[in-house]
Structure formats: structure tokens, C-alpha cells
Design a protein around this motif. Structure first.
Motif, PDB file in Angstrom:
ATOM      1  N   GLY A 383      -9.033   3.306  -3.303  1.00 39.25           N
ATOM      2  CA  GLY A 383      -8.950   3.021  -1.244  1.00 39.25           C
ATOM      3  C   GLY A 383      -6.988   3.222  -1.034  1.00 39.25           C
ATOM      4  O   GLY A 383      -7.038   4.279  -0.142  1.00 39.25           O
ATOM      5  N   TRP A 384      -6.466   2.952  -2.330  1.00 39.10           N
ATOM      6  CA  TRP A 384      -4.951   3.156  -1.546  1.00 39.10           C
ATOM      7  C   TRP A 384      -4.766   2.142  -2.770  1.00 39.10           C
ATOM      8  O   TRP A 384      -5.492   1.269  -3.894  1.00 39.10           O
ATOM      9  CB  TRP A 384      -4.596   1.591  -0.670  1.00 39.10           C
ATOM     10  CG  TRP A 384      -4.648   0.535  -0.856  1.00 39.10           C
ATOM     11  CD1 TRP A 384      -6.089  -0.322  -0.044  1.00 39.10           C
ATOM     12  CD2 TRP A 384      -4.606  -0.547  -1.451  1.00 39.10           C
ATOM     13  NE1 TRP A 384      -6.113  -1.986  -0.499  1.00 39.10           N
ATOM     14  CE2 TRP A 384      -5.096  -1.732  -1.567  1.00 39.10           C
ATOM     15  CE3 TRP A 384      -2.810  -0.821  -2.317  1.00 39.10           C
ATOM     16  CZ2 TRP A 384      -4.586  -3.102  -1.484  1.00 39.10           C
ATOM     17  CZ3 TRP A 384      -2.614  -1.809  -2.547  1.00 39.10           C
ATOM     18  CH2 TRP A 384      -3.501  -2.594  -2.261  1.00 39.10           C
ATOM     19  N   ASN A 646      -2.878   1.951  15.962  1.00 37.55           N
ATOM     20  CA  ASN A 646      -3.141   1.053  15.973  1.00 37.55           C
ATOM     21  C   ASN A 646      -3.889   0.648  16.487  1.00 37.55           C
ATOM     22  O   ASN A 646      -3.184  -0.623  17.843  1.00 37.55           O
ATOM     23  CB  ASN A 646      -2.435   1.636  17.131  1.00 37.55           C
ATOM     24  CG  ASN A 646      -0.608   2.479  16.702  1.00 37.55           C
ATOM     25  OD1 ASN A 646       0.496   2.030  15.189  1.00 37.55           O
ATOM     26  ND2 ASN A 646      -0.417   3.246  17.030  1.00 37.55           N
ATOM     27  N   PHE A 648      -5.332  -1.958  14.495  1.00 38.58           N
ATOM     28  CA  PHE A 648      -5.579  -2.891  14.198  1.00 38.58           C
ATOM     29  C   PHE A 648      -3.636  -3.958  13.816  1.00 38.58           C
ATOM     30  O   PHE A 648      -3.150  -2.700  13.804  1.00 38.58           O
ATOM     31  CB  PHE A 648      -5.784  -2.962  12.610  1.00 38.58           C
ATOM     32  CG  PHE A 648      -7.449  -2.421  12.134  1.00 38.58           C
ATOM     33  CD1 PHE A 648      -8.429  -3.454  12.735  1.00 38.58           C
ATOM     34  CD2 PHE A 648      -8.166  -0.958  12.394  1.00 38.58           C
ATOM     35  CE1 PHE A 648      -9.826  -3.556  12.865  1.00 38.58           C
ATOM     36  CE2 PHE A 648      -9.127  -1.477  12.152  1.00 38.58           C
ATOM     37  CZ  PHE A 648     -10.379  -2.227  12.779  1.00 38.58           C
ATOM     38  N   THR A 655      -6.761  -2.581   7.482  1.00 37.56           N
ATOM     39  CA  THR A 655      -6.339  -1.627   6.412  1.00 37.56           C
ATOM     40  C   THR A 655      -8.143  -2.324   5.421  1.00 37.56           C
ATOM     41  O   THR A 655      -7.445  -1.165   3.790  1.00 37.56           O
ATOM     42  CB  THR A 655      -5.451  -1.470   5.803  1.00 37.56           C
ATOM     43  OG1 THR A 655      -4.781  -2.710   5.339  1.00 37.56           O
ATOM     44  CG2 THR A 655      -5.061  -0.563   7.037  1.00 37.56           C
ATOM     45  N   ARG A 657      -8.248  -4.333   2.493  1.00 40.64           N
ATOM     46  CA  ARG A 657      -7.824  -4.627   1.236  1.00 40.64           C
ATOM     47  C   ARG A 657      -8.879  -4.531   0.604  1.00 40.64           C
ATOM     48  O   ARG A 657      -8.920  -6.464   0.179  1.00 40.64           O
ATOM     49  CB  ARG A 657      -6.264  -4.584   0.700  1.00 40.64           C
ATOM     50  CG  ARG A 657      -5.975  -6.101   1.931  1.00 40.64           C
ATOM     51  CD  ARG A 657      -4.734  -5.803   1.907  1.00 40.64           C
ATOM     52  NE  ARG A 657      -4.554  -4.476   3.097  1.00 40.64           N
ATOM     53  CZ  ARG A 657      -3.834  -3.353   2.800  1.00 40.64           C
ATOM     54  NH1 ARG A 657      -3.061  -3.091   1.700  1.00 40.64           N
ATOM     55  NH2 ARG A 657      -3.687  -2.461   3.498  1.00 40.64           N
TER      56      ARG A 657
ATOM     57  N   ARG B 626       1.224   4.747  11.551  1.00 42.49           N
ATOM     58  CA  ARG B 626       0.022   4.237  12.569  1.00 42.49           C
ATOM     59  C   ARG B 626       0.509   2.666  11.494  1.00 42.49           C
ATOM     60  O   ARG B 626       0.494   2.197  10.516  1.00 42.49           O
ATOM     61  CB  ARG B 626      -1.624   4.381  12.310  1.00 42.49           C
ATOM     62  CG  ARG B 626      -1.884   5.942  11.935  1.00 42.49           C
ATOM     63  CD  ARG B 626      -2.968   5.554  11.992  1.00 42.49           C
ATOM     64  NE  ARG B 626      -3.714   5.248  10.191  1.00 42.49           N
ATOM     65  CZ  ARG B 626      -4.695   5.236   9.840  1.00 42.49           C
ATOM     66  NH1 ARG B 626      -6.074   5.359  10.065  1.00 42.49           N
ATOM     67  NH2 ARG B 626      -4.625   5.187   8.927  1.00 42.49           N
ATOM     68  N   ILE B 627       0.367   1.691  12.524  1.00 50.85           N
ATOM     69  CA  ILE B 627      -0.138   0.169  11.563  1.00 50.85           C
ATOM     70  C   ILE B 627      -0.725   0.365  11.054  1.00 50.85           C
ATOM     71  O   ILE B 627      -0.689  -0.616   9.414  1.00 50.85           O
ATOM     72  CB  ILE B 627      -0.575  -0.609  12.942  1.00 50.85           C
ATOM     73  CG1 ILE B 627       0.595  -0.675  13.979  1.00 50.85           C
ATOM     74  CG2 ILE B 627      -0.428  -1.983  12.121  1.00 50.85           C
ATOM     75  CD1 ILE B 627       1.639  -1.960  13.940  1.00 50.85           C
ATOM     76  N   GLU B 628      -1.735   0.579  10.792  1.00 50.62           N
ATOM     77  CA  GLU B 628      -3.256   0.819   9.484  1.00 50.62           C
ATOM     78  C   GLU B 628      -2.253   1.358   8.373  1.00 50.62           C
ATOM     79  O   GLU B 628      -2.924   0.597   7.513  1.00 50.62           O
ATOM     80  CB  GLU B 628      -4.261   1.427  10.235  1.00 50.62           C
ATOM     81  CG  GLU B 628      -4.825   1.045  11.323  1.00 50.62           C
ATOM     82  CD  GLU B 628      -4.493   1.127  12.454  1.00 50.62           C
ATOM     83  OE1 GLU B 628      -3.403   1.286  13.209  1.00 50.62           O
ATOM     84  OE2 GLU B 628      -5.196   0.228  13.578  1.00 50.62           O
ATOM     85  N   ASP B 629      -1.550   2.661   8.194  1.00 52.21           N
ATOM     86  CA  ASP B 629      -0.856   2.854   7.271  1.00 52.21           C
ATOM     87  C   ASP B 629       0.281   1.543   6.609  1.00 52.21           C
ATOM     88  O   ASP B 629       1.313   2.168   5.608  1.00 52.21           O
ATOM     89  CB  ASP B 629      -0.264   3.701   7.556  1.00 52.21           C
ATOM     90  CG  ASP B 629      -1.138   5.050   7.974  1.00 52.21           C
ATOM     91  OD1 ASP B 629      -1.960   4.870   7.500  1.00 52.21           O
ATOM     92  OD2 ASP B 629      -0.457   5.494   8.676  1.00 52.21           O
ATOM     93  N   PRO B 631       0.633  -2.384   4.993  1.00 50.81           N
ATOM     94  CA  PRO B 631       2.105  -1.791   4.259  1.00 50.81           C
ATOM     95  C   PRO B 631       1.756  -1.160   3.166  1.00 50.81           C
ATOM     96  O   PRO B 631       2.497   0.273   2.646  1.00 50.81           O
ATOM     97  CB  PRO B 631       2.487  -3.278   3.592  1.00 50.81           C
ATOM     98  CG  PRO B 631       0.788  -4.077   3.647  1.00 50.81           C
ATOM     99  CD  PRO B 631       0.723  -3.683   4.719  1.00 50.81           C
ATOM    100  N   VAL B 632       0.604  -1.261   2.721  1.00 46.12           N
ATOM    101  CA  VAL B 632       0.033   0.177   1.769  1.00 46.12           C
ATOM    102  C   VAL B 632      -1.568   1.269   3.025  1.00 46.12           C
ATOM    103  O   VAL B 632      -2.117   0.541   3.356  1.00 46.12           O
ATOM    104  CB  VAL B 632      -0.443   0.063   1.013  1.00 46.12           C
ATOM    105  CG1 VAL B 632      -0.866   0.543  -0.632  1.00 46.12           C
ATOM    106  CG2 VAL B 632       0.479  -0.936  -0.373  1.00 46.12           C
ATOM    107  N   MET B 633      -1.170   2.231   2.731  1.00 49.06           N
ATOM    108  CA  MET B 633      -1.802   3.228   4.063  1.00 49.06           C
ATOM    109  C   MET B 633      -3.181   3.731   2.611  1.00 49.06           C
ATOM    110  O   MET B 633      -3.075   3.711   1.564  1.00 49.06           O
ATOM    111  CB  MET B 633      -0.967   4.404   4.200  1.00 49.06           C
ATOM    112  CG  MET B 633      -0.857   5.708   2.623  1.00 49.06           C
ATOM    113  SD  MET B 633       0.119   6.912   3.626  1.00 49.06           S
ATOM    114  CE  MET B 633      -1.453   7.758   4.436  1.00 49.06           C
ATOM    115  N   PRO B 634      -3.936   3.546   3.795  1.00 56.71           N
ATOM    116  CA  PRO B 634      -5.609   4.062   2.543  1.00 56.71           C
ATOM    117  C   PRO B 634      -5.342   5.797   2.413  1.00 56.71           C
ATOM    118  O   PRO B 634      -4.246   6.204   3.601  1.00 56.71           O
ATOM    119  CB  PRO B 634      -6.616   4.215   4.127  1.00 56.71           C
ATOM    120  CG  PRO B 634      -5.663   2.995   4.825  1.00 56.71           C
ATOM    121  CD  PRO B 634      -3.866   3.286   4.933  1.00 56.71           C
TER     122      PRO B 634
END
Lengths: 660, 660
Positions: A383-384, A646, A648, A655, A657, B626-629, B631-634
Motif C-alpha cells: 500500500g505504501w 484534499n 482528508f 491514507t 496506514r 494531494r494532502i493524501e500523498d 507524509p507517505v503516498m499511497p
């Protein structure tokens, strides 16, 4: 065009108070009650042929306050339960549309439709048509001319007739004939599509009789040759007992020792699904199959309704009668009623939960649809990940997905349809196209530019599959905006002296219409709510749409194919929301003539900015067959993605985690 | 431009007879021998800074007969083992390229390169550069002006300098400075990208000294503000101890009780992989990481060589010094040397097999690369299905895939790179982009159209990722054709009276060049061998290419970005095969100026029809953060598919049915 025949008979004995959720599919009781109410509106012994009995969804203006009350835990408003019904007076062309109120038993609407308005096929009818084609004396005479081997079993595949404006006012079926492998005639699962025959009877549903027997062109042009001794080519079976099976694949098992991570609350015919921060209501109907309602993440609303709206499959062969092959598998048949029982074929791995549904039959009764939706989780790889190269420490999370899947068989062909949710707030709609090509006979040695010879004597004609996903957004409110971003190079200037800069420009879609993705500009459509801002960067919350490229419909703009497939010419249609507008190709696609679907709605040129709008997102395949697609094609996979932009912030951990 | 300094010193004491496969990566012994041979060609105590020591692949004209003999079981011809070496005289700009023969110990080629030819960065050097930046008195003075909290730890991220034609003849590093969370300064895995600073020292590799300290623009324009007290925003960590972890996800285990279905035969540094009917040889080198050679299905050859050739990541901010951010992660760094140890981070499920490799270090020694490639199988959902609606019998097969994966960390960013093989004869190249955005400071309240504020004070600039997959086909022979199919509407005629017909037209690519996929015409490129015909339909055997759309490079045609990223402007480049042409952006990308990569090769306008050609297939993302990226992006996932077209026939069971 239509005549109101509303009945005032209360038929109250059939009515029950049903405390169902307004978006719950009709229960068995409701289905039979609805049919009975309509039957009671006609003289006794009138034989009605029901085509559809389904939930008449309440107006959104009633449902939205209900959902708000539901989520706020306040007093639920009362919303009427209504049924939508299509039926014929059996063995006539008198096709009706009705709405009944299930509480009062009143018939609110009951009209004779037409001309040029026809119902979908149904299972009972299709089986009858198959037989009628084969039992017709003229067809038997034609088959006899082929001098097929003793004991040959001929199979009839009824096709929705299509429209070309030539004598197609009546509702007709065009049957294509095939034979089983003559060396194995008793094998009911013989792949008859490997042995197509050149005879094609046409049957009218009014009298259920063969009205014409077409002979198919089998050469490079539209010459029709007289029927004569038919060459027999080898079979090409797909069932395992006819294969040399692989023996070198070791088992791979998905094990969920603690079970699945989702929960399903059954509320009558409605199922509420919760998984991670996702929550939504699952419906199922005859036409669309799975429908998702009130899709929320962390109790923030995203979508009012998600469903496959329709699909169109026009074929490339312009010769009579093939030019009429242009199926609408939802409108002409129904993704719900054609759904597979997913326990009969090991379709999934891991901890599977199956949903059942109940649909209507042709006599006003019900068809139980067992295991027509399966729900499971799947691992989707990494996923990341990030590794700090300075410390060597890796942080990594796998991606878990939730899948709601339904598989439909439309005669020869299969579609595996799935909504997929993940932990990054993304929703995918995945389509896997598989099954058997629709084939026709071709003379040996002949090549045509509109099809591929996939087996001796077998032509698989090129065809397009164009799918339309209906997305009714509710992005933290009913009024949203459709915008698109595009990236452009900056002109050279003091600010951009080296010609390297680029910028993103947002454009607001003001008016209903058909819009296209321009991949060359990275044009990306987003659903936005400008009244909800991201707390970090102040941008409107949004979901973006990533849809794969596809070739738009090739049939010309004056053709019936083009007029009917109203969604087939643009990546995205946006229309202002109106109750009862659900089907991109129009409510009645069978032998339709256009003008009743999304293109017509878009042409109203209504405001959609900061308003209640609906999107129809198209995806498609231009299927140029390969040998490798026969006898059963490996899945061709399409995905439409919807991803938060934008929406979340870090605090809400959108995201998803799961980390190390 | 270059000076031959070939040495004739035999240095035979260092040479060993190595009976390796001609395509096997250099062994530890070969790597150290090669370096020693070069060292011996210079006066004693000359300090050489090795950049690359790697296999010099033999000419294809020698390898092909070897492979034929190998597969036919006949006498293997002798093929020389040679090493390719790049090195500097340490602490000079004297950059050399050499080839040595490992049997004889002879130096076959040894030239001083330049001007304007520079080596890749290496791990040792990058760590030194980090320190130099932070220890420089001028940099310390600049940092002091920021009045950071007591105990703040500043982190330096060295960046490849890029090219703009302005004083960039020397090999330079541009460092970007960040700080750890000042409330948690001892946390070595603090996400410093959430706290960027406005100071950027530039270091020359010749003297390893800071030659300039840039102050970064942090407003909407290119104004540079004097350094002063720096605002401290909250941290934004990705490590799990700083998260509220999900607790509602139950385990999903992949279990292979009988182990994996593939086998790996290790032949020295070379690994031969067999799975189902697939067979190929796996190599690994500093620059490309995984390389697949001699890919065959059922002993029919498909590809001579498959590898990622390079990638380019140009950024959208045109302001100095950001306009130079245009990384070539393979050419400037190396997908091999940056590969993760995949056991340090639970990256895969099921039965995993890891491959090790050995690469060169900067002193002529070796770097063991443990677990740099992982091999596993995965379930990919339903492979095909058909239900006979007449009997209700379903036949279904799941799709099993074989995955070869390598994950690279290039400073802030991760790429998960995988070759995926399936049972339908398909090969996919999958790229997952993840990791941390490269960030820079931005003033509060400022918005710019070339980036997104992803955290207070943090700008993530838009950037493109453009990947180039090198495909050297060998489709049942060395001479193939590149063709493309397009679908067009038929004009109306007696043959097409209803305007519904369409046809597919094939066009042969005659000449080397850059070509584009036209999704509107369903333009589909195919590799063909016209001398091998499908026994069923007589069509040439072929593999088609399905590549996703991407926005071509946005930097203008006169920019260095455009000139350097020679693969970035077309979906597909085709060039006539030449030995030693492997890297789409040219052999030396660091501060390159263009004219040495695939665009230049294509411009030779050579015949590629029924000839030996190489394809460079591009895929890309225009990443608008995006904000969603953060600190670590999906993962953002891209896939290039290669699928058989009339390559198999039913008899060979190419569609890989495993059935019920």
C-alpha cells in the motif's frame, strides 16, 4: 405516446405495512403484493406477463432527510414504499408501466407504452424462443439442407433484435444457430460457439412465431449463398474434461483465521456493510444488479448512489442481420437477473460472505437469487513504503481491499463486476470481461477486416464494449461541482527562464453535457464541494476520477447504434439530478431509437455548478479478437478509480496506514 | 571529446578463467579483478574513484548462437567475459570509461570522457556530500540566521544538480536542507520532509567544497527574502509509533503448503527461472537493477532482453534552483544499487524466494546486495469464467501470476518495480510509485499553481514521472516487425447501409522513430514475426503492447529538460538494435545535455521492418500532489501489458486454463 390507465381499486387485502428502509429492495411479500395489485386492476383471468417488478426509489428529496435522521439518530420521517412494474398483456404487444403504493395498495400510475417501446427479455421467454426457433418447420427444412451428421444437436441462441429502422416496430428475437460437436452430441456443455451455422430465424414476441429465416453471409462480402452441405470442423471445448490440465501449479490458499474484517447488518432485504471507516447500504435489482447507497467514510458522505447504469456492445460486421447486433446487457436483459450463484464455481478466496436477493418472475411471483453478490477482502500488494536510507529502517503497509462482486452471464459472455474499497479512501469499479465470443460462420480461407478467424470456420467479429458507471455524488452535501484540472507548460518569461515550468489550471463545468478526458493535458475530473475546505490547505474537498481511455462508438452519428447508445460518445456525462433518471441508454433499450437517455438529458443544458448532479463515467474495450480469446477469453480488466483529493488531512489518517 | 588511454598491461595475475554464462552478472571475483586491472593500468597509489564496474554484455551476434546452442544442447561457443568500468581519478573531474577482458586481463578500452560528461552519484559520495553541506561555515552561518530552536537537527538531502546551461560544466550537488521535529530531535526516522528550510548549498565534486549557498524562494514569485527567524510548524511523522494504528483489520495470510510452483537454478551469479511454461534468465546490475534475458514460453522465444531503461522526474517549479530538479533515477543513481533488502520490511506474502546480487563499490571492491529481488506467486482473481446458462454449469479458473519484484529508494522516494507473468502468456511491467514527496518551504497563506501545500509551510511541487521500459524482442527470431492496428468506421455504402460497420487496419512501422498511441483510434502496437504464422488463421504471430496514457514532458522543446529526457515525448520509440545502446536517456545522464539517447538513435532513421529492433515503451504520471500523498503516498500504480495475439493456438493451450 402513452395512455393513462390508472386504476383506483384499493386492493387493500394485498397490502401490508412494511417498515423497510426507503432504499431496501422489495421483499418477497412486496414483490408479490405489487404484482397482485396490478393483476387486480385488470379483469379476472387477464394473463399478465411481468417483465420487472422492482423498488420505485423514493424521491431524493424524501430520502435525504431520512438518511440525515438515520445518521443523527433522530425521528425517522415516513417514506412511502412503492413498486415499479413493467408488464405485457401476455402474447400481445401491449406493454405497460405502472407504479403502485404498497401501503395503500393504490395504483398510482399505469400506462400503456408505445409504439416503439419494448421490454427486456426474460429467462422464461428466452428459453421459449430457443425452442420455437428449433421446432419451426421452416427452420427444420433449412437445417436439413445442411446435411448435418446423423444425431447432430442444433442449439439456438436468441439475440435481442437491435434497431435499424427497417420493419423493427414489433419486438423480435433474432436467433443464431450452432451445433454441438457431432462426435459428442450428448455433451450438454459442448461449446457450440465453435460450430456456428448459417441459418438465423427471426421470431416475433407477439405471436411467438418464426416470421423470417435469414441466411447468413459467410464470405468476404454480403453475398448470400444457397444452403447446402455444411462443412464440419473440429470442436473446440472449454470444459476441463476436454483439456490437458496443468499439473505444475501448487496450491495458494488465502486464510483468514479470525474471519473477515467487515460486518454486514441485514435489515430485511437491505444490507448495511461496514469495513474499516467505510459504511454503505447494498441493494440489488433486476436491472443494475448491485447498487450501493449512502456511501460514507468515517461518517462523511461521499456518494448517494453508485451502480452500473448500462453497457452497449455494438458489433463491426455491417452485413444483414449482424449489423443489428448491438446489445444493452442491462437494459435488454438485466445485470441482476443474469447474476451467477457465486457458490457454484469457486470464484473467490478467503472468508467470503454472500448476499442473497429476491427478484420478480414473469408471472408475478419471485425468483430467489442466492449468492448473487459476494463480499470478501483481498490483499492488493504494498500500500505504501518508505525506507530511510540513513537508518535503513523501512516502514511498509500492505493494501487491504474490500470487494463486492457480482458476475453476470449474458448468453455467451461473462462480466465480473466489482466495487472495490481500500484503506486510502479510494473506490474502484472493476470490470473483467470474459466468457465466449459471439461467433458466426465463415468460409475457409476468407479473411475480413471486421473480425478474426479464431477457429476453422469460425469468425469472431470485432465489437466494442462500452460501460457506463452511474455516480450520484453527495460529497459532504447534495450540491457539488464537477471541475477538471489540466496541466500546461508555462510560457518562457523572467519567471520561467529555462522553459521548465508548468502549472495546473482548474475549470468548472457549468452546464450538463458530455465531456472528454484529454490525456495529453492530464485533464482530470474532480467532484468538489466548495463549501467544505481542507483545514490544511484550504482547498475544496474533492474526489478525482481516473478512467481508462477507450475508443468512442464507431457507428456513425446517423446510425441507430449511435442514437441508442447515448453514453457511448464521451468519457463523462454530467446531468442535473432528476428522480427516475437512472439508465444511460434510456429506460427501455430493447429496439430503442434514442432520445430517452443521458445524451437527451444532457441536452437540456441545465446548470450543474454547485448543484445536485449525476455523473455517467464510461469505460470500454474495442475487442479485436485473438485466437487466444477462444474458446473462453482470459479476463480483460478495466478499472475506474475514484480517489480523495484534499478530502482528508493527516489528523484523520485518511491514507489508511496500517504500518509495519 | 574523448582520449584513448588504453593500457596494454596484461595484469594476468588477476585474471581467472570464468566459465560463466555470457549474460551472467559479474561475480565478486570478476568485479574485483576488473577494478584491479584498471588500477594496475595506472601508476601505483593513484586513487581511483570507481563509479560502476559491471558486465559488458557481449555483442548480440555472439550471444544469439550461444543461446541457440544452449537450447539445442549442442557445443557452446566461447564468449569473452568483459567488464565495463567507469571511474574518476579521485577528487578530480577526470572521468573515464573502460572495458577490460577478464580472461586475458587486457584493457581493451580506457578513455577520458568529457567535457560535459559526468558520472552518477554513489552512496559513499552522497553521504560525504551530506556532511560537507552541514559542516560548511557559510552554511552554518546561514542556518544560524533562522534562529531554530535549541538542539535542532538539520538534515541535508543532496540532489543531482540537473542542467540549465548556466555554469553547470562541473559536476555539482544541490543540497536541500530540512530539520527534524525539534520536539523530537533524537528521532533519526523523523520525517524531515515536513520541515523544509530555505537554504540550499551547492557543492562541487572536484574539490568537495561548498561553492554557493542558494536561498530558496518561498513566496508566490521568485523574490528571495533575506534569511531570518524561521517559523516552526508541527511535525508530520510516518513511523508507526507516531500513528494511531488501525485495530480492526484481521489477518489475511497467503499459505502455500506445498511451496512455490516455480524453480530457480542458480548458475553462478545468474539465475534461471522456470514457472509453468515460462523460462528466463535473471540478471541484476547497478543501473537497471533486474534484467530479464532470453524470455521464452514453451521454449518459444519472446524477448532477448527486458529491463527498465531509465526514468525522468522533471519538476514544475521554474524558479532557481528548483528548475534544475529533473532526476534520472537510473542514470543518475542506479536502480540496482538503490535496491532495498526485501527481507527488511514485510513486503510480500506467500512463499517468497529472494535473489542476491553483488555490485561494485567506489574503491574497486564489492557491495553485497542481499535479497534485492523477490520472487513469488500471487492470485490475481478470476482468470476466466463461463457459465452455460442452459445447464447451469460454471467453468472457472483463477489467474496465478509470477512476480519478480525489486524496490528502490531514491532518497525520499520509492518505486516498486515488478515483472509479472501469467498463465495466459502475458507479461506485465508494473510500477508502484510511493514514498515521500520532495518538499520545499512555502510561506503561510501562499498558493501557487505549480504545487500543492500538503502541510503547513510545506509545498509539494507538481512533477512528472516518465518511465522507459526497454523491450528487445526476439519473437521466434531476431527479425521482427513493429506494426499498429487502428479501428476506423466504415463509410456508408451498400455493404454498410446502416453506418454501423468498422474495420481494423494494420500499418507497418518502417523506420526508427518516436511513435504515439492514439487511444481515439484504438491504435495498438504489436511486435510481429511475419515468417511465423498462426496455424489456425494464418496471421503472423504477435505480441501486442498495452500502455497507459500519460502526459508527455511539459518542459519546452528548447529546454535542457526536454533535450535530456530523450524518451519523454512519445509513447514508443523504436530503434534499430545496436550493441551497447541500452539507456534511453543516454549513457551518462548526470548534468547531461541530450543528443546521446533514444531520440538521437531514432533520428538515424534506420529501417526497422523485419529487422532487429528495440522498443522503449513509456508510461508516466503527472503527479499533482494531494494532502493524501503526505507524509507517505499511497501507491500509484502503472502497468504496461504485453499480450499474445495469434501467437498461440488451442492445441498449445496458450490461454493457460487451469479450470475448475
Amino acid at each position: 405516446m402513452s395512455t393513462e390507465v390508472v386504476s383506483d381499486t384499493p386492493a387493500s387485502r394485498l397490502t401490508k405495512a412494511v417498515p423497510a428502509h426507503p432504499l431496501a429492495p422489495l421483499s418477497e411479500t412486496e414483490l408479490t403484493s405489487a404484482a397482485a395489485i396490478i393483476k387486480a386492476s385488470w379483469p379476472a383471468h387477464t394473463d399478465l406477463h411481468f417483465k420487472v417488478v422492482t423498488l420505485q426509489e423514493p424521491p431524493k428529496a424524501e430520502v435525504v432527510p431520512y438518511l440525515e435522521a438515520e445518521h443523527n439518530g433522530t425521528q425517522l420521517p415516513s417514506v412511502s414504499r412503492r413498486a415499479f412494474i413493467n408488464y405485457y398483456i401476455r402474447n400481445t404487444n401491449k406493454f405497460h408501466e405502472a407504479i403502485v403504493d404498497l401501503q395503500s395498495g393504490r395504483v398510482l400510475h399505469n400506462v400503456l407504452l408505445g409504439p416503439f417501446v419494448h421490454a427486456n427479455g426474460d429467462g422464461e421467454e428466452i428459453v421459449r424462443i430457443e425452442k420455437i426457433a428449433l421446432e419451426d418447420a421452416g427452420v427444420k427444412d433449412a437445417i436439413a439442407k445442411l446435411e448435418l451428421p446423423e444425431g447432430t444437436v442444433v442449439i439456438s441462441d436468441p439475440w435481442i433484435y437491435g434497431s435499424d429502422g427497417v420493419n423493427d416496430e414489433d419486438r423480435l428475437y433474432q436467433c443464431f444457430l450452432y451445433m454441438r460437436d457431432p462426435l459428442n452430441s450428448s455433451e450438454a456443455d459442448s461449446n457450440h460457439y465453435a460450430l456456428p451455422l448459417p441459418i438465423s430465424p427471426v421470431i416475433t414476441t407477439e405471436t411467438m412465431k418464426v416470421i423470417r429465416i435469414d441466411t447468413l453471409p459467410t464470405g468476404p462480402d454480403n453475398t448470400i449463398k444457397p444452403l447446402g452441405k455444411w462443412p464440419i470442423f473440429p470442436a473446440n471445448e472449454y470444459i476441463p474434461e476436454h483439456q490437458t490440465l496443468r499439473t505444475d501449479l501448487k496450491p495458494l490458499n488465502v486464510v483468514q483465521p479470525e474471519g473477515a474484517s467487515f460486518s454486514v447488518s441485514q435489515e430485511g432485504t437491505s444490507n448495511v456493510l461496514q469495513w474499516q471507516k467505510w459504511k454503505f447500504r447494498v441493494g440489488f435489482n433486476q436491472r443494475e444488479g448491485m447498487v450501493l447507497y449512502d456511501v460514507r467514510y468515517d461518517n462523511r458522505s461521499l456518494f448517494y448512489r453508485l451502480s452500473l447504469s448500462d453497457m452497449n456492445i455494438p458489433y463491426a460486421d455491417p452485413r444483414h442481420p449482424f449489423h443489428k447486433k448491438s446489445a444493452f446487457d442491462l437494459g435488454d436483459a438485466g445485470a441482476g437477473i443474469m447474476a451467477n450463484n457465486l457458490k457454484l464455481g469457486c470464484d473467490c478466496l478467503g472468508s467470503i460472505y454472500y448476499l442473497d436477493a429476491v427478484l420478480s418472475d414473469d408471472k408475478g411471483g419471485v425468483v430467489p437469487m442466492e449468492n448473487c453478490v459476494c463480499i470478501h477482502e483481498q490483499d492488493a500488494g504494498i500500500g505504501w513504503k518508505h525506507t530511510n536510507y540513513r537508518t535503513g529502517r523501512a516502514a511498509v503497509a500492505r493494501s487491504r481491499e474490500l470487494v463486492l462482486q457480482s458476475i453476470i452471464t449474458v448468453s455467451n459472455y461473462e462480466y465480473i463486476l466489482a466495487f472495490i474499497f481500500n484503506q486510502a479512501g479510494e473506490v474502484d469499479y472493476e470490470i473483467r470481461a470474459t466468457g465466449i465470443l459471439s461467433t458466426q460462420p465463415i468460409d475457409e480461407g476468407v479473411e475480413v477486416p471486421f473480425g478474426t478467424v479464431v477457429h476453422p470456420g469460425v469468425l469472431a467479429v470485432h465489437h466494442q464494449h462500452i460501460f457506463s458507471l452511474r455516480v450520484d455524488p453527495f460529497l459532504e452535501g447534495q450540491n457539488n461541482r464537477l471541475v477538471y484540472d489540466e496541466a500546461f507548460a508555462m510560457p518562457r518569461s523572467d519567471f520561467n527562464p529555462h522553459g521548465t515550468g508548468y502549472y495546473v489550471k482548474e475549470t468548472v463545468v457549468e452546464q450538463s453535457g458530455g465531456y472528454d478526458i484529454d490525456y495529453d493535458n492530464n485533464r482530470t475530473f474532480k467532484i468538489q464541494n466548495v463549501n467544505k475546505r481542507n483545514p490544511v490547505n484550504g482547498k475544496p474537498v474533492a474526489y478525482k476520477i481516473q478512467a481508462p481511455p477507450f475508443q468512442k462508438i464507431l457507428s456513425d452519428k446517423d446510425s441507430f447504434n449511435y442514437k441508442r447508445a447515448e453514453f457511448s460518445d464521451h468519457n463523462i456525462y454530467v446531468v442535473k439530478y432528476r428522480d427516475d433518471e437512472l439508465y444511460a441508454g434510456g429506460k427501455y433499450t430493447n429496439q430503442s431509437r434514442g432520445g430517452t437517455g443521458v445524451r437527451a438529458w444532457a441536452d437540456r443544458k441545465e446548470n450543474v455548478k454547485d448543484d445536485d448532479f449525476v455523473l455517467y463515467i464510461q469505460a470500454g474495450i474495442n475487442h479485436v479478437p485473438r485466437i487466444e480469446d477462444f474458446p473462453v477469453m482470459p479476463c480483460e480488466i478495466l478499472k475506474i478509480h475514484m480517489k480523495p483529493v484534499n478530502f482528508f488531512d493527516k489528523a484523520k489518517s485518511g491514507t489508511g496506514r496500517t504500518t509495519e
